[in-house]
Enzyme design. Structure first.
Site, PDB file in Angstrom:
ATOM      1  CE  LYS A 192      -1.922   2.646   3.066  1.00  0.00           C
ATOM      2  NZ  LYS A 192      -1.742   3.932   2.355  1.00  0.00           N
ATOM      3  N   GLY A 245       6.749   4.866   8.622  1.00  0.00           N
ATOM      4  CA  GLY A 245       5.881   6.028   8.834  1.00  0.00           C
ATOM      5  C   GLY A 245       6.033   6.535  10.249  1.00  0.00           C
ATOM      6  N   GLY A 250       2.887   3.218  13.654  1.00  0.00           N
ATOM      7  CA  GLY A 250       3.634   1.971  13.850  1.00  0.00           C
ATOM      8  C   GLY A 250       3.054   1.162  15.004  1.00  0.00           C
ATOM      9  CD  GLU A 268      12.970   4.212   8.437  1.00  0.00           C
ATOM     10  OE1 GLU A 268      12.753   5.150   9.232  1.00  0.00           O
ATOM     11  OE2 GLU A 268      13.141   4.362   7.214  1.00  0.00           O
ATOM     12  CB  CYS A 302      12.606   9.009   9.097  1.00  0.00           C
ATOM     13  SG  CYS A 302      13.477   8.055   7.884  1.00  0.00           S
ATOM     14  CD  GLU A 399       9.985  12.237  12.438  1.00  0.00           C
ATOM     15  OE1 GLU A 399       9.060  11.513  12.827  1.00  0.00           O
ATOM     16  OE2 GLU A 399      10.866  11.861  11.657  1.00  0.00           O
TER      17      GLU A 399
HETATM   18  P1  ADP Z   1       3.041  10.152   7.667  1.00  0.00           P
HETATM   19  O1  ADP Z   1       2.867  11.206   8.719  1.00  0.00           O
HETATM   20  O2  ADP Z   1       4.405   9.982   7.165  1.00  0.00           O
HETATM   21  O3  ADP Z   1       1.977  10.232   6.602  1.00  0.00           O
HETATM   22  P2  ADP Z   1       1.757   7.799   8.543  1.00  0.00           P
HETATM   23  O4  ADP Z   1       2.230   6.852   9.580  1.00  0.00           O
HETATM   24  O5  ADP Z   1       0.444   8.474   8.765  1.00  0.00           O
HETATM   25  O6  ADP Z   1       2.903   8.817   8.428  1.00  0.00           O
HETATM   26  O7  ADP Z   1       1.680   7.132   7.124  1.00  0.00           O
HETATM   27  C1  ADP Z   1       2.585   6.179   6.627  1.00  0.00           C
HETATM   28  C2  ADP Z   1       1.809   5.101   5.921  1.00  0.00           C
HETATM   29  O8  ADP Z   1       0.982   4.450   6.881  1.00  0.00           O
HETATM   30  C3  ADP Z   1       0.861   5.596   4.832  1.00  0.00           C
HETATM   31  O9  ADP Z   1       0.857   4.656   3.764  1.00  0.00           O
HETATM   32  C4  ADP Z   1      -0.469   5.612   5.529  1.00  0.00           C
HETATM   33  O10 ADP Z   1      -1.581   5.488   4.659  1.00  0.00           O
HETATM   34  C5  ADP Z   1      -0.343   4.384   6.413  1.00  0.00           C
HETATM   35  N1  ADP Z   1      -1.264   4.362   7.563  1.00  0.00           N
HETATM   36  C6  ADP Z   1      -1.811   5.406   8.224  1.00  0.00           C
HETATM   37  N2  ADP Z   1      -2.639   4.975   9.201  1.00  0.00           N
HETATM   38  C7  ADP Z   1      -2.626   3.613   9.175  1.00  0.00           C
HETATM   39  C8  ADP Z   1      -3.281   2.584   9.920  1.00  0.00           C
HETATM   40  N3  ADP Z   1      -4.132   2.866  10.897  1.00  0.00           N
HETATM   41  N4  ADP Z   1      -3.001   1.307   9.618  1.00  0.00           N
HETATM   42  C9  ADP Z   1      -2.125   1.002   8.622  1.00  0.00           C
HETATM   43  N5  ADP Z   1      -1.505   1.921   7.873  1.00  0.00           N
HETATM   44  C10 ADP Z   1      -1.730   3.220   8.130  1.00  0.00           C
END
Ligand code: ADP
Length: 495
Positions: A192, A245, A250, A268, A302, A399
Protein backbone atom coordinates in the site's frame (compact mmCIF):
# COMPACT_ATOMS: atom_id res chain seq x y z
CA UNK A 1 21.81 10.45 -0.79
CA UNK A 2 24.67 12.88 -0.56
CA UNK A 3 26.84 10.89 -2.92
CA UNK A 4 23.99 10.13 -5.27
CA UNK A 5 23.04 13.79 -5.71
CA UNK A 6 26.43 14.57 -7.17
CA UNK A 7 26.38 11.62 -9.52
CA UNK A 8 24.16 12.70 -12.36
CA UNK A 9 23.39 16.19 -13.65
CA UNK A 10 19.70 16.95 -14.07
CA UNK A 11 18.06 17.64 -17.35
CA UNK A 12 15.07 19.86 -17.69
CA UNK A 13 11.64 18.24 -18.10
CA UNK A 14 8.01 19.31 -17.96
CA UNK A 15 5.34 18.08 -15.57
CA UNK A 16 3.88 14.90 -17.09
CA UNK A 17 0.16 14.45 -17.84
CA UNK A 18 -1.16 11.44 -15.94
CA UNK A 19 -4.28 9.37 -16.67
CA UNK A 20 -6.54 8.06 -13.89
CA UNK A 21 -5.05 4.98 -12.21
CA UNK A 22 -6.31 1.51 -11.33
CA UNK A 23 -4.83 -0.94 -8.84
CA UNK A 24 -2.85 -4.13 -9.52
CA UNK A 25 -4.29 -7.42 -8.24
CA UNK A 26 -3.23 -10.82 -9.57
CA UNK A 27 -1.61 -9.34 -12.67
CA UNK A 28 -4.71 -7.33 -13.65
CA UNK A 29 -5.33 -3.59 -13.47
CA UNK A 30 -8.71 -3.19 -11.79
CA UNK A 31 -11.02 -0.64 -10.18
CA UNK A 32 -11.69 -0.78 -6.45
CA UNK A 33 -14.44 -3.24 -5.47
CA UNK A 34 -16.33 -0.25 -4.06
CA UNK A 35 -15.79 1.75 -7.27
CA UNK A 36 -14.32 4.54 -5.14
CA UNK A 37 -11.44 6.74 -6.24
CA UNK A 38 -9.40 9.49 -4.60
CA UNK A 39 -7.50 12.49 -5.89
CA UNK A 40 -3.77 12.83 -5.84
CA UNK A 41 -2.54 16.41 -5.99
CA UNK A 42 0.47 18.40 -7.11
CA UNK A 43 1.67 20.04 -3.88
CA UNK A 44 3.30 22.92 -5.76
CA UNK A 45 -0.10 24.11 -6.99
CA UNK A 46 -2.78 22.21 -5.06
CA UNK A 47 -4.19 21.03 -8.41
CA UNK A 48 -5.47 17.50 -8.97
CA UNK A 49 -3.07 15.33 -11.00
CA UNK A 50 -5.48 12.43 -11.52
CA UNK A 51 -7.85 10.10 -9.67
CA UNK A 52 -6.68 6.78 -8.27
CA UNK A 53 -8.64 3.62 -7.41
CA UNK A 54 -9.23 3.63 -3.65
CA UNK A 55 -8.56 0.21 -2.15
CA UNK A 56 -10.17 -1.09 1.02
CA UNK A 57 -10.60 -4.42 2.79
CA UNK A 58 -12.35 -6.18 -0.13
CA UNK A 59 -9.46 -5.30 -2.45
CA UNK A 60 -6.83 -6.26 0.12
CA UNK A 61 -8.61 -9.62 0.58
CA UNK A 62 -8.38 -10.30 -3.16
CA UNK A 63 -4.77 -9.18 -3.30
CA UNK A 64 -3.77 -11.38 -0.36
CA UNK A 65 -5.54 -14.39 -1.92
CA UNK A 66 -3.67 -13.75 -5.17
CA UNK A 67 -0.37 -13.33 -3.33
CA UNK A 68 -0.99 -16.61 -1.47
CA UNK A 69 -1.74 -18.48 -4.72
CA UNK A 70 1.38 -16.99 -6.29
CA UNK A 71 3.46 -17.92 -3.24
CA UNK A 72 2.32 -21.53 -3.51
CA UNK A 73 2.54 -21.72 -7.30
CA UNK A 74 5.45 -23.61 -8.73
CA UNK A 75 6.07 -20.70 -11.13
CA UNK A 76 7.36 -18.71 -8.14
CA UNK A 77 8.11 -21.16 -5.33
CA UNK A 78 10.15 -23.46 -7.57
CA UNK A 79 11.87 -20.71 -9.47
CA UNK A 80 15.65 -21.01 -9.20
CA UNK A 81 17.34 -18.27 -7.24
CA UNK A 82 19.39 -17.41 -10.30
CA UNK A 83 16.20 -16.98 -12.36
CA UNK A 84 14.75 -14.70 -9.67
CA UNK A 85 17.97 -12.73 -9.86
CA UNK A 86 17.63 -12.46 -13.63
CA UNK A 87 14.04 -11.18 -13.27
CA UNK A 88 15.14 -8.62 -10.72
CA UNK A 89 17.99 -7.42 -12.94
CA UNK A 90 15.57 -7.08 -15.86
CA UNK A 91 13.25 -5.11 -13.56
CA UNK A 92 16.12 -2.82 -12.48
CA UNK A 93 17.12 -2.29 -16.13
CA UNK A 94 13.55 -1.31 -17.02
CA UNK A 95 13.40 1.16 -14.12
CA UNK A 96 16.70 2.62 -15.22
CA UNK A 97 15.54 3.04 -18.79
CA UNK A 98 12.37 4.82 -17.53
CA UNK A 99 14.16 6.77 -14.80
CA UNK A 100 13.45 10.22 -16.26
CA UNK A 101 9.71 9.54 -16.52
CA UNK A 102 9.59 8.00 -13.06
CA UNK A 103 11.53 10.90 -11.53
CA UNK A 104 9.11 13.32 -13.18
CA UNK A 105 6.15 11.42 -11.74
CA UNK A 106 7.78 11.40 -8.31
CA UNK A 107 8.49 15.13 -8.49
CA UNK A 108 4.92 15.87 -9.57
CA UNK A 109 3.25 13.77 -6.88
CA UNK A 110 5.62 14.49 -3.97
CA UNK A 111 6.83 18.01 -4.79
CA UNK A 112 10.57 17.31 -4.62
CA UNK A 113 12.66 18.97 -7.35
CA UNK A 114 12.91 16.78 -10.46
CA UNK A 115 16.70 17.07 -10.44
CA UNK A 116 16.84 15.51 -6.96
CA UNK A 117 14.25 12.84 -7.75
CA UNK A 118 16.32 11.80 -10.75
CA UNK A 119 19.80 12.00 -9.23
CA UNK A 120 19.07 10.74 -5.73
CA UNK A 121 15.82 8.77 -5.55
CA UNK A 122 15.83 6.97 -8.90
CA UNK A 123 19.53 6.19 -8.91
CA UNK A 124 19.24 4.64 -5.47
CA UNK A 125 16.11 2.71 -6.49
CA UNK A 126 17.95 1.07 -9.39
CA UNK A 127 20.97 0.29 -7.23
CA UNK A 128 18.76 -1.21 -4.53
CA UNK A 129 17.08 -3.66 -6.92
CA UNK A 130 20.45 -4.64 -8.43
CA UNK A 131 21.94 -5.15 -4.99
CA UNK A 132 19.12 -7.50 -3.94
CA UNK A 133 19.13 -9.25 -7.32
CA UNK A 134 22.63 -10.28 -6.30
CA UNK A 135 21.30 -11.89 -3.15
CA UNK A 136 18.55 -13.96 -4.79
CA UNK A 137 20.81 -17.00 -5.35
CA UNK A 138 23.02 -16.53 -2.29
CA UNK A 139 20.70 -17.15 0.65
CA UNK A 140 22.60 -19.89 2.42
CA UNK A 141 21.76 -21.74 5.61
CA UNK A 142 24.40 -23.37 7.79
CA UNK A 143 25.38 -26.85 8.74
CA UNK A 144 25.16 -27.08 12.50
CA UNK A 145 27.27 -29.49 14.55
CA UNK A 146 24.94 -30.99 17.20
CA UNK A 147 25.40 -33.76 19.75
CA UNK A 148 24.72 -37.34 18.63
CA UNK A 149 24.72 -38.99 15.24
CA UNK A 150 22.74 -36.40 13.34
CA UNK A 151 23.12 -34.16 10.35
CA UNK A 152 21.63 -30.77 11.20
CA UNK A 153 21.31 -27.86 8.81
CA UNK A 154 19.33 -24.64 8.43
CA UNK A 155 17.48 -23.26 5.44
CA UNK A 156 16.42 -19.67 4.79
CA UNK A 157 12.89 -19.78 3.46
CA UNK A 158 10.64 -16.90 2.42
CA UNK A 159 8.22 -15.68 5.11
CA UNK A 160 5.29 -15.91 2.69
CA UNK A 161 2.80 -13.17 1.84
CA UNK A 162 4.20 -9.86 3.00
CA UNK A 163 2.20 -6.68 3.47
CA UNK A 164 4.12 -3.46 3.02
CA UNK A 165 2.89 0.00 3.98
CA UNK A 166 5.06 2.91 2.86
CA UNK A 167 5.18 6.69 3.34
CA UNK A 168 5.22 9.63 0.95
CA UNK A 169 8.66 11.19 1.51
CA UNK A 170 10.67 8.85 -0.76
CA UNK A 171 7.89 6.82 -2.38
CA UNK A 172 9.84 4.89 -5.03
CA UNK A 173 12.86 4.42 -2.79
CA UNK A 174 10.84 3.10 0.17
CA UNK A 175 9.17 0.69 -2.24
CA UNK A 176 12.59 -0.50 -3.42
CA UNK A 177 13.84 -0.96 0.16
CA UNK A 178 10.83 -3.20 0.73
CA UNK A 179 10.49 -5.00 -2.59
CA UNK A 180 14.21 -5.67 -3.06
CA UNK A 181 14.77 -8.02 -0.11
CA UNK A 182 11.21 -9.40 -0.23
CA UNK A 183 11.57 -10.52 -3.85
CA UNK A 184 15.16 -11.72 -3.49
CA UNK A 185 14.02 -14.06 -0.71
CA UNK A 186 11.03 -15.35 -2.71
CA UNK A 187 8.10 -13.72 -0.88
CA UNK A 188 4.96 -12.36 -2.53
CA UNK A 189 3.80 -8.82 -1.92
CA UNK A 190 0.78 -6.67 -1.18
CA UNK A 191 1.95 -3.04 -1.10
CA UNK A 192 0.00 0.00 0.00
CA UNK A 193 1.64 3.24 -1.11
CA UNK A 194 0.90 6.46 0.81
CA UNK A 195 -2.33 8.17 -0.20
CA UNK A 196 -0.39 11.37 -0.98
CA UNK A 197 1.96 9.68 -3.47
CA UNK A 198 0.57 6.56 -5.16
CA UNK A 199 1.82 7.23 -8.69
CA UNK A 200 5.37 5.87 -8.87
CA UNK A 201 4.38 2.67 -7.03
CA UNK A 202 1.84 1.96 -9.76
CA UNK A 203 4.19 2.91 -12.61
CA UNK A 204 6.96 0.72 -11.17
CA UNK A 205 4.51 -2.16 -10.73
CA UNK A 206 3.77 -1.95 -14.49
CA UNK A 207 7.50 -2.33 -15.12
CA UNK A 208 7.59 -5.35 -12.81
CA UNK A 209 4.89 -6.95 -14.95
CA UNK A 210 6.87 -6.15 -18.07
CA UNK A 211 9.96 -7.69 -16.47
CA UNK A 212 7.96 -10.92 -16.15
CA UNK A 213 7.16 -11.50 -12.47
CA UNK A 214 4.37 -14.09 -12.35
CA UNK A 215 0.84 -12.76 -11.72
CA UNK A 216 0.09 -12.26 -8.05
CA UNK A 217 3.72 -12.01 -6.91
CA UNK A 218 3.32 -8.23 -6.75
CA UNK A 219 0.00 -6.53 -5.88
CA UNK A 220 -0.43 -2.80 -5.29
CA UNK A 221 -3.46 -1.41 -3.44
CA UNK A 222 -3.53 2.39 -3.25
CA UNK A 223 -5.75 3.79 -0.51
CA UNK A 224 -5.84 5.22 2.98
CA UNK A 225 -4.22 4.02 6.19
CA UNK A 226 -7.21 3.30 8.44
CA UNK A 227 -8.93 1.33 5.62
CA UNK A 228 -6.52 -0.36 3.19
CA UNK A 229 -3.52 -0.11 5.55
CA UNK A 230 -5.46 -1.52 8.48
CA UNK A 231 -6.83 -4.34 6.29
CA UNK A 232 -3.23 -5.40 5.59
CA UNK A 233 -2.00 -5.22 9.18
CA UNK A 234 -5.10 -7.03 10.52
CA UNK A 235 -5.17 -9.71 7.83
CA UNK A 236 -5.09 -13.32 9.06
CA UNK A 237 -3.29 -14.55 5.95
CA UNK A 238 -0.53 -11.95 5.74
CA UNK A 239 2.63 -13.47 7.22
CA UNK A 240 4.57 -10.29 7.77
CA UNK A 241 3.96 -6.56 7.72
CA UNK A 242 6.69 -4.01 7.01
CA UNK A 243 5.83 -0.44 7.82
CA UNK A 244 7.54 2.92 7.44
CA UNK A 245 5.88 6.03 8.83
CA UNK A 246 4.98 7.72 12.07
CA UNK A 247 5.57 6.09 15.45
CA UNK A 248 1.94 6.37 16.47
CA UNK A 249 0.89 4.54 13.29
CA UNK A 250 3.63 1.97 13.85
CA UNK A 251 2.06 1.15 17.21
CA UNK A 252 -1.34 0.67 15.54
CA UNK A 253 0.23 -1.66 12.96
CA UNK A 254 2.06 -3.65 15.63
CA UNK A 255 -1.08 -3.94 17.77
CA UNK A 256 -3.04 -5.14 14.75
CA UNK A 257 -0.36 -7.72 14.02
CA UNK A 258 -0.47 -8.92 17.63
CA UNK A 259 -4.26 -9.09 17.70
CA UNK A 260 -4.59 -10.97 14.42
CA UNK A 261 -2.16 -13.74 13.52
CA UNK A 262 1.06 -12.53 15.21
CA UNK A 263 2.44 -11.69 11.81
CA UNK A 264 6.07 -10.62 11.81
CA UNK A 265 6.52 -6.87 12.12
CA UNK A 266 9.30 -4.56 11.01
CA UNK A 267 9.05 -0.83 11.58
CA UNK A 268 11.02 2.15 10.40
CA UNK A 269 9.71 5.15 12.33
CA UNK A 270 10.64 8.68 13.24
CA UNK A 271 13.73 10.40 14.53
CA UNK A 272 15.10 13.53 16.12
CA UNK A 273 18.68 12.97 15.10
CA UNK A 274 21.56 14.79 16.79
CA UNK A 275 24.10 16.25 14.39
CA UNK A 276 27.16 17.26 16.43
CA UNK A 277 29.74 19.75 15.22
CA UNK A 278 32.99 20.21 17.15
CA UNK A 279 35.12 23.31 16.77
CA UNK A 280 37.98 21.20 15.35
CA UNK A 281 35.88 20.03 12.38
CA UNK A 282 36.33 21.10 8.78
CA UNK A 283 33.74 23.85 9.11
CA UNK A 284 33.01 24.17 5.41
CA UNK A 285 32.17 20.48 5.18
CA UNK A 286 30.28 20.57 8.48
CA UNK A 287 28.17 23.55 7.42
CA UNK A 288 27.28 21.90 4.13
CA UNK A 289 26.56 18.62 5.93
CA UNK A 290 24.39 20.30 8.55
CA UNK A 291 22.42 22.06 5.86
CA UNK A 292 21.92 18.94 3.75
CA UNK A 293 21.24 16.85 6.85
CA UNK A 294 18.21 18.94 7.70
CA UNK A 295 16.92 20.67 4.58
CA UNK A 296 17.28 17.78 2.11
CA UNK A 297 13.89 16.71 0.73
CA UNK A 298 12.17 19.78 2.22
CA UNK A 299 13.17 18.49 5.65
CA UNK A 300 10.93 15.47 5.14
CA UNK A 301 13.43 12.78 6.15
CA UNK A 302 13.05 10.45 9.11
CA UNK A 303 16.82 10.79 9.68
CA UNK A 304 16.87 14.61 9.42
CA UNK A 305 19.59 16.10 11.63
CA UNK A 306 17.08 18.34 13.33
CA UNK A 307 18.99 18.81 16.58
CA UNK A 308 22.17 20.55 15.49
CA UNK A 309 24.59 20.67 18.41
CA UNK A 310 27.39 23.17 17.80
CA UNK A 311 30.39 23.65 20.07
CA UNK A 312 30.23 27.07 21.73
CA UNK A 313 33.37 28.45 20.09
CA UNK A 314 32.08 28.10 16.53
CA UNK A 315 28.35 28.46 17.18
CA UNK A 316 27.83 32.03 15.95
CA UNK A 317 30.01 31.61 12.88
CA UNK A 318 28.17 28.45 11.87
CA UNK A 319 24.74 29.91 12.43
CA UNK A 320 25.64 32.89 10.21
CA UNK A 321 26.73 30.58 7.43
CA UNK A 322 23.67 28.37 7.72
CA UNK A 323 21.35 31.37 7.73
CA UNK A 324 23.06 32.63 4.57
CA UNK A 325 22.51 29.27 2.89
CA UNK A 326 18.88 29.15 4.00
CA UNK A 327 18.23 32.63 2.58
CA UNK A 328 19.75 31.67 -0.77
CA UNK A 329 17.40 28.72 -1.33
CA UNK A 330 15.13 29.00 -4.32
CA UNK A 331 11.65 27.73 -3.52
CA UNK A 332 9.38 26.93 -6.43
CA UNK A 333 8.08 24.64 -9.09
CA UNK A 334 9.66 21.20 -8.95
CA UNK A 335 10.34 21.25 -12.70
CA UNK A 336 12.23 24.57 -12.72
CA UNK A 337 15.93 23.58 -12.82
CA UNK A 338 16.74 26.55 -10.54
CA UNK A 339 14.51 25.24 -7.73
CA UNK A 340 16.38 23.92 -4.70
CA UNK A 341 13.41 23.46 -2.37
CA UNK A 342 9.95 22.26 -3.37
CA UNK A 343 6.67 22.38 -1.47
CA UNK A 344 5.80 20.24 1.54
CA UNK A 345 3.81 17.18 0.52
CA UNK A 346 0.36 18.52 1.43
CA UNK A 347 -1.56 21.20 3.28
CA UNK A 348 -1.81 19.14 6.47
CA UNK A 349 1.96 18.72 6.69
CA UNK A 350 2.52 22.40 5.95
CA UNK A 351 0.14 23.45 8.72
CA UNK A 352 1.72 21.03 11.14
CA UNK A 353 5.18 22.50 10.41
CA UNK A 354 3.87 26.06 10.81
CA UNK A 355 2.40 24.96 14.15
CA UNK A 356 5.84 23.77 15.31
CA UNK A 357 7.37 27.07 14.20
CA UNK A 358 4.78 28.94 16.30
CA UNK A 359 5.54 26.72 19.28
CA UNK A 360 9.29 27.44 18.94
CA UNK A 361 8.60 31.16 18.98
CA UNK A 362 6.18 30.88 21.92
CA UNK A 363 8.63 28.81 23.95
CA UNK A 364 11.32 31.45 23.50
CA UNK A 365 13.68 30.11 20.81
CA UNK A 366 15.08 32.73 18.39
CA UNK A 367 13.97 32.38 14.79
CA UNK A 368 17.01 33.70 12.92
CA UNK A 369 15.63 33.12 9.45
CA UNK A 370 12.44 31.89 7.82
CA UNK A 371 9.40 31.02 9.89
CA UNK A 372 6.59 31.61 7.41
CA UNK A 373 4.60 30.10 4.59
CA UNK A 374 5.63 31.32 1.13
CA UNK A 375 2.78 32.58 -1.07
CA UNK A 376 -0.74 31.19 -0.96
CA UNK A 377 -0.54 28.66 -3.79
CA UNK A 378 1.03 25.27 -3.06
CA UNK A 379 2.48 24.31 0.31
CA UNK A 380 5.81 26.09 0.63
CA UNK A 381 7.53 26.82 3.94
CA UNK A 382 10.59 29.04 4.27
CA UNK A 383 13.79 27.28 5.35
CA UNK A 384 13.76 28.11 9.05
CA UNK A 385 16.50 28.15 11.67
CA UNK A 386 15.98 28.43 15.41
CA UNK A 387 18.81 29.21 17.83
CA UNK A 388 18.73 29.44 21.61
CA UNK A 389 16.82 26.16 21.60
CA UNK A 390 16.52 24.35 24.94
CA UNK A 391 16.40 20.55 25.13
CA UNK A 392 12.96 20.53 26.72
CA UNK A 393 11.26 22.65 24.05
CA UNK A 394 8.74 20.92 21.84
CA UNK A 395 10.77 21.77 18.71
CA UNK A 396 13.77 20.00 20.28
CA UNK A 397 11.82 16.89 21.28
CA UNK A 398 9.31 16.13 18.53
CA UNK A 399 9.79 15.23 14.91
CA UNK A 400 8.81 18.23 12.76
CA UNK A 401 9.33 16.65 9.32
CA UNK A 402 9.88 19.98 7.64
CA UNK A 403 12.55 22.59 6.84
CA UNK A 404 13.03 23.69 10.46
CA UNK A 405 16.45 23.43 12.11
CA UNK A 406 17.10 23.62 15.86
CA UNK A 407 20.59 24.80 16.81
CA UNK A 408 21.89 24.16 20.32
CA UNK A 409 25.21 25.08 21.93
CA UNK A 410 27.42 22.63 23.82
CA UNK A 411 30.75 22.75 25.66
CA UNK A 412 32.23 19.25 25.69
CA UNK A 413 31.90 15.68 24.48
CA UNK A 414 30.36 14.18 27.63
CA UNK A 415 27.69 16.84 27.72
CA UNK A 416 26.77 16.44 24.06
CA UNK A 417 26.65 12.63 24.23
CA UNK A 418 24.24 12.80 27.19
CA UNK A 419 22.07 15.43 25.51
CA UNK A 420 22.23 13.71 22.13
CA UNK A 421 20.91 10.51 23.69
CA UNK A 422 18.23 12.22 25.75
CA UNK A 423 15.44 11.41 23.30
CA UNK A 424 12.93 8.65 22.76
CA UNK A 425 14.31 8.25 19.22
CA UNK A 426 17.43 6.53 17.93
CA UNK A 427 17.42 6.49 14.15
CA UNK A 428 20.52 8.41 13.09
CA UNK A 429 23.21 10.78 14.30
CA UNK A 430 26.35 12.47 13.02
CA UNK A 431 29.56 13.86 14.39
CA UNK A 432 31.96 16.31 12.75
CA UNK A 433 35.52 16.47 14.11
CA UNK A 434 39.10 16.08 12.92
CA UNK A 435 39.98 14.03 16.02
CA UNK A 436 39.68 10.36 15.07
CA UNK A 437 39.47 9.09 18.65
CA UNK A 438 36.71 11.50 19.51
CA UNK A 439 34.86 10.57 16.32
CA UNK A 440 34.82 6.86 17.13
CA UNK A 441 34.10 7.37 20.82
CA UNK A 442 31.09 9.48 20.03
CA UNK A 443 29.92 7.15 17.26
CA UNK A 444 29.99 4.28 19.76
CA UNK A 445 28.27 6.25 22.52
CA UNK A 446 25.28 7.49 20.54
CA UNK A 447 22.25 5.22 20.72
CA UNK A 448 21.28 5.36 17.06
CA UNK A 449 21.05 2.85 14.22
CA UNK A 450 23.30 4.90 11.95
CA UNK A 451 26.09 7.31 12.87
CA UNK A 452 27.72 9.35 10.14
CA UNK A 453 31.21 10.72 10.81
CA UNK A 454 32.14 13.84 8.84
CA UNK A 455 29.28 13.21 6.43
CA UNK A 456 25.48 13.04 6.47
CA UNK A 457 22.75 11.20 4.55
CA UNK A 458 25.16 8.76 2.94
CA UNK A 459 22.95 5.85 1.90
CA UNK A 460 23.88 2.68 0.10
CA UNK A 461 21.85 -0.44 -0.61
CA UNK A 462 24.53 -2.45 1.21
CA UNK A 463 24.52 -0.38 4.43
CA UNK A 464 21.80 -1.34 6.94
CA UNK A 465 19.46 1.37 8.17
CA UNK A 466 16.95 1.39 11.02
CA UNK A 467 16.29 2.53 14.52
CA UNK A 468 17.10 2.05 18.17
CA UNK A 469 14.38 2.78 20.73
CA UNK A 470 11.12 4.16 19.31
CA UNK A 471 12.68 4.68 15.89
CA UNK A 472 11.85 1.18 14.84
CA UNK A 473 12.32 -2.56 14.82
CA UNK A 474 14.63 -4.33 12.39
CA UNK A 475 17.08 -3.10 9.79
CA UNK A 476 16.37 -2.38 6.16
CA UNK A 477 19.00 -2.54 3.41
CA UNK A 478 22.10 -4.65 3.32
CA UNK A 479 22.28 -8.28 4.31
CA UNK A 480 20.34 -7.50 7.48
CA UNK A 481 17.11 -6.74 5.60
CA UNK A 482 17.04 -10.37 4.42
CA UNK A 483 16.53 -11.30 8.08
CA UNK A 484 13.16 -9.58 7.88
CA UNK A 485 12.06 -11.55 4.85
CA UNK A 486 13.21 -15.07 5.71
CA UNK A 487 12.17 -17.78 8.14
CA UNK A 488 14.97 -19.99 9.42
CA UNK A 489 14.18 -23.68 9.29
CA UNK A 490 16.23 -26.28 11.15
CA UNK A 491 16.35 -29.74 9.55
CA UNK A 492 17.76 -32.58 11.67
CA UNK A 493 18.44 -35.99 10.08
CA UNK A 494 19.28 -39.12 12.09
CA UNK A 495 22.28 -40.84 10.53
P1 ADP B 1 3.04 10.15 7.67
O1 ADP B 1 2.87 11.21 8.72
O2 ADP B 1 4.41 9.98 7.17
O3 ADP B 1 1.98 10.23 6.60
P2 ADP B 1 1.76 7.80 8.54
O4 ADP B 1 2.23 6.85 9.58
O5 ADP B 1 0.44 8.47 8.77
O6 ADP B 1 2.90 8.82 8.43
O7 ADP B 1 1.68 7.13 7.12
C1 ADP B 1 2.58 6.18 6.63
C2 ADP B 1 1.81 5.10 5.92
O8 ADP B 1 0.98 4.45 6.88
C3 ADP B 1 0.86 5.60 4.83
O9 ADP B 1 0.86 4.66 3.76
C4 ADP B 1 -0.47 5.61 5.53
O10 ADP B 1 -1.58 5.49 4.66
C5 ADP B 1 -0.34 4.38 6.41
N1 ADP B 1 -1.26 4.36 7.56
C6 ADP B 1 -1.81 5.41 8.22
N2 ADP B 1 -2.64 4.98 9.20
C7 ADP B 1 -2.63 3.61 9.18
C8 ADP B 1 -3.28 2.58 9.92
N3 ADP B 1 -4.13 2.87 10.90
N4 ADP B 1 -3.00 1.31 9.62
C9 ADP B 1 -2.12 1.00 8.62
N5 ADP B 1 -1.51 1.92 7.87
C10 ADP B 1 -1.73 3.22 8.13
Amino acid sequence: MAAAVAEKPAKSVRAPKVADQKMLIDGKWVDAASGKTFETINPATGEVICRVAEGDKADVDKAVAAARRAFESSAWSRMNGSDRARLMHRFADLIESHADELAALEALDNGKPFSIARAADLNLVVKCYRYYAGWADKLCGKTVPIDGNYFCYTRLEPVGVVGQIIPWNFPALMQAWKWGPALAAGNTIVLKPAEQTPLTALAIAKLAQEAGFPDGVINVIPGFGPTAGAAISNHMDVDKVAFTGEGSTGKIVMTAAANSNLKRVSLELGGKSPNIIFADADLDAATAGAFLGLFFNQGQCCCAGSRLFVEDKVHDKLVDRLAGMAKSQKLGDQFDPATTQGPQVDEGQMNRILGYIDSGKTEGADCVTGGKRVGDRGYFVEPTIFTNVQDNMKIAREEIFGPVMQVMRFKDADEVIARGNRTEFGLAAAVWTSDIKKAHNIAHSLRAGTVWVNCYDVFDAAAPFGGYKTSGIGRELGEYALELYTEKKTVTVAL
